[in-house]
Design an enzyme around this catalytic site. Structure first.
Site, PDB file in Angstrom:
ATOM      1  N   GLY A 115       0.791  -1.045  -0.060  1.00 20.42           N
ATOM      2  CA  GLY A 115       0.182   0.075   0.016  1.00 20.42           C
ATOM      3  C   GLY A 115       0.804   1.337   0.083  1.00 20.42           C
ATOM      4  CG  PHE A 116       4.265   0.894  -0.574  1.00 20.40           C
ATOM      5  CD1 PHE A 116       5.059   0.393   0.522  1.00 20.40           C
ATOM      6  CD2 PHE A 116       4.086   0.321  -1.586  1.00 20.40           C
ATOM      7  CE1 PHE A 116       5.680  -0.871   0.259  1.00 20.40           C
ATOM      8  CE2 PHE A 116       4.520  -0.920  -1.906  1.00 20.40           C
ATOM      9  CZ  PHE A 116       5.264  -1.559  -0.933  1.00 20.40           C
ATOM     10  CD  GLU A 163       5.640   5.485   6.993  1.00 21.33           C
ATOM     11  OE1 GLU A 163       5.243   6.519   6.462  1.00 21.33           O
ATOM     12  OE2 GLU A 163       5.236   5.092   8.177  1.00 21.33           O
TER      13      GLU A 163
END
Lengths: 204, 328, 697
Positions: C233-234, C661
């Site tokens: 998805g990021f 992240e």
């Protein structure tokens, strides 16, 4: 020069699809045809719309959803399957055109000749190396790796192969060779380094 | 994609007759480009004639020393064939520089010659494109034209030919063998693809219903060396920003034969005749090679976003020719 | 029992791994309920205007076509805070790619053909879609993404900059970027008996449920959303996206199950993108490198549908001590698709610019870039003045330098030649905030020794099932193999999304609390367990959302070695190494994969990825996976990820910071700094593609 060792065998230097030059059975103008193929060693007889790709046949008609649709245009490799032993993008292959062929998908890898019926060695190596995260590119990576290993064994060069390497022997799979040969399989999670390790595990 | 009929041809004659030169008919080879474009709605055939099982799938040496490559030989088999690897490294390297292992297993030799431009405006039905809809205009000329042509383009089309193989074929003086309703004929590879002019809808000189049956590779001069080099935006699996195919033969330090072609720069593989003329008979030095390359690129007319292609192609060709001339 | 207490941190194999390598794992559009239909959106081909006419007759005439939904025929939706979901409600076209109709058919082939056969004309209005021509119209928003104030000013930064003996005043550009998860956004929706069952490709199904309930006027109990496996998805699946609304409309309209997956080209305009950012960096220092002024000004774009402001100047509020600072955001509302979260929004582009500028300052000072950073290490968070809960940036830099062999580096640029190649090395810092949200969870001890954890976590590839089992095993003091984890459905205890590197902390906290409660119950329990077992539940509302007295961030350091072909401008990364300080690492194996994955995406940001807006149509042109180059195997070298032991008692019961992240943050700067070291040329616009690099050499 000719060899055709069946669905999972060594593809040799020149590979042909099964000799099958016959017109389709459907009448002129029909927009669908019956096809017969083998999928993971099981015979499949099905009527297909001529527009149906092998990928959509697998996913939507045969409930074999292991092959993934990442781009539907040959740009990502998630749909990679083996047709007559060769890795191909099933999203760009019309199902009617593979009439008579033997298809192996990720669901069938464990029953191919290199496997032990539980997992194919490449599947086991992916688990051991954590060579994936989301898993969506994984079936394509696995089928691609199996096809790629056979290609290198049969001496097929890649663009990074030493041009002076003899044409009749297997190509040694350096990390650079694996990376180039697997470049048709994108992975957005960035598992590439672990995938290369997993493939090397199977090579050695 | 609209509903489509399908016929699997058993012979060239059957294929040609099933196609019949109709505008709504298409030959189906590996499908890597045709099926892609059908999904986009760019190609809308009503009849597909599957030619992948025609007996055109071998690579064979001819009595005159040339090599005949059947039209349905898959790209990967072509690149791996010992005759091609040994005699035409530039052809093998060009094929292996393109697409991916999977796509090369599918794509055919003939299909590679007929693949359409990857211009994003051509692929988008909502954009003006004279190649897709003659007379509709060209959105790329004022659009994002980073990837487009710098040589031989016209006010009607700035698309490039995406093939790697065809660049090598142009450099080795290959010949395209065609079968059609009016019988067979051959066309030099350098004349097979067109410049856009005012008919960009025509990529090649192929006639309606004609089928590529083979590509003939003439024997290269004794001792010739060849190489293909491509620059792209990632290390693999991308189309060329610019590429160079080159064949050189030297005797006593003098260039006796030169075949040079650029990819990624024009609507067709760009045979660099000026470069070749400037090289012939010379003892190559970095300066003379650079001058010879510049002679070809002097006529380049870059668009807003792609002036880089001219200098990139110049330096790439200079690098490739320089390196070949020291190994020849 | 205590012997089991070290499940946390162990490199345990991911539990869903076998399902993924055998093809058994099911993603959102791999459920095919009986009678399932297929839907295919028709999207706008203009940047601004209204639908003038919409003709579906040709489409309906095609075989196997069931219907075409249009703004006239589509169900009316209830209100939502998210205007990007108000699809097919009126004739307005706010950007290229906006849905204007949905074709529904018995087969996927017929649905696509029908969508293609819909004839739409538009009344267009003048539009502006390219950032740069419009910077004058940019305004300062009230806040940037994450609730950060748009502007923060400390001291007199402009004056301090003007007076500084050593100054760097530079501009950087980052283009639009596409998340492009490998699984396209898709959903299978089934209306049946007044209930809505949804299989969605989402990072957080509880929000999908509540939004769909609002939009379709249903009580939440009548909506079930399942996201068992999600193909990445990021950030682009962080909230409901239009595909699930369109699929639900089609199912409601036809009364049959409907499957809808966006095409690659459609999704780049419908699911968000990283907005382009233009950065001006001014760093002023004393001759010894002590920063007197840090000024980071960002200009970006948003759509006219919804304001989203990439908070790219925010990391400069965290990173370095300075006498004064200004961090500011401006945004231009353009006729573009709506931007949204993409892995490390704010930090990824912001730290590219800041860490490149720091490298430029180091060069200007003739100072080692690691030393420069160490000299400006703050005692407290510069912007807030809060103490750090833990901060081991300098330790990461030093440990990375040791592993990378930085001490042997000759700082002179442009002198290492290998034939046509020039080589160089670069470094950059990384940071990512510690985020955490309340979650619920239950843990049940069964008589047969099985422990079952239930929480609506989502596994987008992180290995959530595995790490949550480790958390529970650790808190219960049992073997991890005795713990089963159930996640991925709104039928489970409510939980926040997998996003903001907060999932494991948020879910794990609740799992930990429930496990400890259960352990307490088990201690008091005598005799055999009841047949249904003993269950304890937890809700971390009130604890996880408590404001911390500390500035809490993860830190890291990235090192890159590159080679640049001076003939062609091709850049190859030969080596990438990251060292992180992220609190306690909960699963060494899956954490390594996340760090490496982040670095790979950072490599793409540095070298290959570029979204392009077609000025004439406002389209993302060439945005599919052939035109938009995510890194391929051949681009990516062996990558090393390491971490230092960091204990931080101000985080959560596990002592962990988020890791999803930070790997992308600073990687592009490290690569860019290495390219400078290799070539002597400073490139300030990403990506570093051959056209730019060749032209710049």
């Amino acid at each position: 020069m000719e060899s055709n060792k069946g669905p999972h065998g060594d593809p040799g230097t020149t590979i042909r699809y099964a000799p099958w030059p016959r017109p389709a059975d459907s009448p002129p103008g029909a927009t669908g045809s019956p096809v017969t193929l083998s999928v993971n060693d099981a015979p499949v007889e099905v009527e297909v719309d001529h527009r149906t790709t092998l990928l959509d046949l697998l996913r939507e008609r045969l409930a074999l959803t292991g092959s993934k649709k990442g781009c539907d245009h040959g740009q990502c490799g998630a749909c990679t399957v083996l047709v007559d032993g060769r890795r191909v993008n099933s999203c760009l292959l019309l199902a009617v055109a593979v009439d008579g062929c033997a298809v192996v998908t990720v669901e069938g890898l464990a029953r191919t000749e290199d496997a032990d019926g539980d997992l194919h060695p490449i599947q086991r190596a992916f688990l051991e190396r954590d060579a994936f995260q989301c898993g969506y590119c994984t079936p394509g990576q696995l089928c691609s790796a199996v096809g790629m290993l056979a290609e290198a064994r049969s001496g097929q060069p890649s663009v990074v192969t030493d041009p002076d390497l003899a044409a009749d022997g297997p190509v040694p799979l350096t990390d650079e060779e694996i990376r180039e040969r697997m470049s048709g399989n994108l992975c957005r999670c960035g598992a590439y380094p672990h995938i290369v390790e997993a493939v090397q595990d199977v090579v050695s | 994609m609209k509903p489509v009929s399908y016929l699997r041809a058993g012979s060239v004659e059957e294929a040609a007759s099933a196609h019949g030169g109709r505008t709504e008919a298409r030959y189906l080879g590996g499908g890597t480009n045709l099926v892609d474009l059908m999904k986009l709605g760019v190609e809308r055939p009503e009849v597909l004639v599957d030619i992948t099982r025609l007996p055109l799938d071998d690579v064979r040496e001819q009595p005159d020393g040339s090599v005949r490559v059947g039209a349905t030989v898959r790209n990967s088999d072509l690149a791996a064939h010992p005759l091609i690897r040994e005699r035409y490294p530039v052809v093998s390297q060009a094929v292996l520089s393109g697409a991916s292992g999977q796509l090369r297993n599918m794509a055919t030799t003939g299909g590679n010659l007929l693949q359409r431009t990857r211009c994003a405006y051509f692929q988008d039905l909502a954009k003006a494109c004279n190649k897709r809809v003659p007379g509709s205009g060209c959105a790329a000329i004022e659009g994002v034209n980073h990837d487009h042509a710098v040589l031989g383009h016209s006010p009607h089309c700035v698309a490039t030919n995406p093939s790697d193989l065809c660049v090598a074929l142009a450099a080795v003086d290959a010949v395209v063998e065609l079968a059609g309703p009016g019988g067979g004929r051959t066309v030099p590879a350098t004349e097979f693809h067109r410049l856009p002019g005012d008919q960009p809808e025509l990529d090649t000189v192929i006639r309606p219903g004609e089928l590529i049956t083979a590509v003939l590779l003439p024997a290269l001069p004794h001792g010739a060396v060849s190489h293909y080099r491509k620059v792209r935006e990632r290390a693999s699996y991308a189309f060329a920003l610019a590429s160079v195919a080159a064949v050189l033969q030297l005797e006593d330090g003098e260039i006796r034969h030169a075949g040079v072609a650029f990819g990624g720069l024009a609507h067709r593989p760009w045979r660099a005749r000026r470069t070749e003329a400037a090289l012939l008979g010379t003892r190559p030095s970095p300066e003379s090679v650079a001058r010879a390359v510049e002679a070809e690129l002097a006529e380049a007319v870059p668009l807003r976003d792609n002036a880089y292609k001219v200098t990139l192609a110049r330096d790439l060709a200079t690098q490739v020719l320089g390196s070949l001339s020291t190994t020849a | 029992m205590a012997s089991h207490a070290n499940a946390l941190g162990a490199p345990i194999e991911r539990r869903e791994g076998r399902a993924k390598v055998t093809g058994e794992a099911l993603y959102a559009t791999e459920y095919t309920p009986p009678g399932c239909l297929y839907a295919w959106p028709v999207t706008a081909t203009v940047a601004r205007g209204r639908i003038a006419s919409l003709d579906i007759a040709d489409a309906l005439a095609l075989p196997d076509v069931v219907d075409v939904l249009t703004p006239e025929s589509a169900p009316r939706l209830g209100t939502s805070d998210d205007a990007t979901l108000a699809v097919l409600q009126d004739a307005k076209v706010p950007h290229h790619g906006w849905p204007v109709a949905v074709a529904i058919a018995d087969t996927i082939e017929a649905a696509r053909a029908a969508a293609e056969a819909v004839r739409v004309t538009y009344a267009t209005e003048p539009h502006e879609s390219v950032l740069g021509d419009n910077t004058a119209d940019a305004y300062r928003p009230e806040e940037a993404n994450g609730g950060h104030p748009a502007e923060r000013r400390r001291g007199e930064p402009e004056e301090a900059f003007a007076a500084a003996p050593v100054r760097v005043d530079v501009r950087y550009r980052v283009p639009p970027l596409h998340n492009h998860p490998m699984e396209p956004h898709g959903a299978t929706v089934n209306w049946h008996d007044g209930r809505l069952t949804v299989y969605d490709s989402s990072q957080g199904s509880d929000t999908v449920r509540s939004v769909l309930a609002d939009l379709f006027g249903l009580p939440e109990e009548q909506v079930t959303v399942i996201s068992e496996h999600v193909g990445g998805g990021f950030g682009s699946k962080g909230t409901p996206r239009p595909h699930v609304v369109l699929a639900a409309m089609a199912s409601l309209h036809t009364g049959r199950p409907v499957k809808l997956a966006l095409s690659r080209r459609q999704l780049t305009e419908l699911v968000g993108h990283r907005a382009p950012t233009e950065h001006r960096l001014r760093l002023g220092s004393d001759a010894d490198g002590t920063l007197a002024s840090v000024i980071h000004e960002v200009t970006t774009h948003t759509s006219r549908v919804k304001e989203f402001v990439e908070q790219a100047a925010v990391p400069a509020r965290v990173m370095y001590a300075s006498g004064s600072s200004l961090t500011d955001h401006k945004v231009a509302a353009l006729d573009v698709p709506t931007p949204s979260w993409m892995r490390a929004p704010g930090e990824a582009p912001g730290m590219y610019a800041l860490e490149s500028a720091v490298d430029e300052l180091a060069c200007a000072l003739g100072l080692d870039p690691i030393e420069l950073r160490a000299r400006n290490e703050p005692g407290r968070e510069p912007d807030s003045g809060l103490p750090f809960s833990s901060r081991h940036l300098v330790e990461c830099l030093r440990e990375g330098a040791r592993r990378f062999g930085w001490a042997d580096r000759d700082p002179r640029p442009g002198i290492r030649r290998e034939g046509a190649w020039l080589t160089g090395t670069g470094v950059a810092s990384a940071t990512y905030p510690v985020l955490v949200s309340p979650s619920r969870a239950t843990v049940t001890a069964h008589p047969d020794g099985l422990h079952v954890v239930r929480v609506n976590a989502t596994d987008i590839g992180t290995g959530a099932r595995t790490v949550l089992a480790q958390v529970a095993a650790d808190a219960l003091g049992v073997g991890v193999e005795s713990v089963r984890t159930e996640i991925g459905s709104t039928g489970l205890p409510q939980a926040p999304l997998a996003g903001g590197s907060s999932g494991t902390a948020s879910w794990g906290w609740a799992v930990h609390d429930a496990s400890r409660a259960l352990a307490g119950q088990l201690q008091c329990h005598t005799g055999p367990l009841p047949p249904d077992g003993l269950t304890a539940s937890a809700d971390t509302k009130g604890s996880a959302d408590q404001k911390s007295a500390y500035a809490r961030h993860a830190f890291g350091a990235h090192f890159a070695q590159v080679a640049v072909d001076t003939g062609t401008g091709e850049v190859r990364v030969r080596r990438l190494l990251g060292v992180y300080a992220v609190g306690r690492v909960l699963n060494a194996r899956t954490a390594t994969s996340q760090f490496i994955g982040g670095m790979v995406m950072g490599l793409g940001m540095a070298l290959t990825e570029r979204g392009s807006v077609d000025p004439a149509s406002g389209a993302f042109i060439g945005s599919d996976l052939a035109g938009y180059h995510v890194p391929a195997h051949a681009d990516v070298p062996a990558i090393e990820a390491h971490w230092i032991e960091e204990r931080d008692d101000h985080l959560n019961p596990m002592g962990s910071k988020g890791i999803g992240e930070i790997g992308i943050v600073g990687t592009a700067a490290a690569i860019g700094n290495a390219v400078h070291h290799a070539t002597g040329v400073r490139f300030r616009e990403l990506p570093l593609t051959p056209d730019r690099v060749h032209g710049g050499l």
